[in-house]
Design an enzyme around this catalytic site. Structure first.
Site, PDB file in Angstrom:
ATOM      1  N   HIS A  92      30.304  79.631   0.217  1.00 54.75           N
ATOM      2  CA  HIS A  92      30.836  78.476   0.948  1.00 54.75           C
ATOM      3  C   HIS A  92      30.910  78.747   2.444  1.00 54.75           C
ATOM      4  O   HIS A  92      31.644  78.072   3.166  1.00 54.75           O
ATOM      5  CB  HIS A  92      32.209  78.074   0.416  1.00 54.75           C
ATOM      6  CG  HIS A  92      32.277  78.045  -1.074  1.00 54.75           C
ATOM      7  ND1 HIS A  92      32.733  79.108  -1.817  1.00 54.75           N
ATOM      8  CD2 HIS A  92      31.883  77.100  -1.955  1.00 54.75           C
ATOM      9  CE1 HIS A  92      32.627  78.825  -3.111  1.00 54.75           C
ATOM     10  NE2 HIS A  92      32.110  77.621  -3.226  1.00 54.75           N
TER      11      HIS A  92
HETATM   12 FE1  FES Z   1      33.789  80.689  -1.122  1.00 56.61          FE
HETATM   13 FE2  FES Z   1      33.167  83.111  -0.210  1.00 56.61          FE
HETATM   14  S1  FES Z   1      33.342  81.285   0.899  1.00 56.61           S
HETATM   15  S2  FES Z   1      33.548  82.509  -2.255  1.00 56.61           S
END
Ligand code: FES
Length: 146
Positions: free
Chosen positions: A110
């Site tokens: 993410h």
């Molecule tokens: Fe979501 Fe690393 S940013 S698991």
């Protein structure tokens, strides 16, 4: 899990090694002076610059998040949902990393980014800095993790 003894005598400045501790990857990075200097620049861009949050060991509550300034020992697991960030130290065309990026880690899941002390950048999904595992020095180049 048993503590893990690590010999870092061959870890050159700018290099990183990974060891396994309790089934988790632990990164050990020998930071150059340039890499350490970059932490001054990222101080204002990370959400917990001095690691004031409670779950971090006393010796991680500083700008370098380490016992010895140059040696970072951190769990290589994103504090968001547990993916493995990749190291993005270097700049230059081959790295795909832009020249204004001081180096650090990028989580592919993410998009959380961490600086060279494992400090999470502001406004990223990961809530916390990378975990610093309990560790100590048995000798100048020998670390006991756990
Ligand atoms: Fe979501 Fe690393 S940013 S698991």
């Amino acid at each position: 899990g048993a503590p893990v003894e690590v010999d870092i005598s061959k870890l050159q400045p700018g290099q990183m090694m990974t060891v396994e501790w309790r089934g988790k990857p632990v990164w050990i990075i020998n930071r150059t002076k340039e890499m350490l200097d970059s932490l001054k620049k990222t101080d204002g861009e990370v959400s917990d610059p001095n690691s004031d949050k409670p779950m971090q060991p006393e010796y991680a509550k500083n700008e370098t998040r380490s016992i010895k300034p140059e040696i970072l020992v951190a769990v290589g697991i994103c504090t968001h949902l547990g993916c493995s960030p990749s190291d993005k130290f270097k700049t230059g065309p081959e790295s795909g990393v832009s020249a204004d990026w001081p180096g650090g880690f990028l989580c592919p899941c993410h998009g959380s980014t961490f600086d060279l002390a494992g400090r999470v950048y502001k406004s990223k999904p990961a809530p916390d800095n990378l975990e610093i595992p309990p560790h100590k020095y048995l000798a100048d180049t020998k670390i006991l993790i756990g």
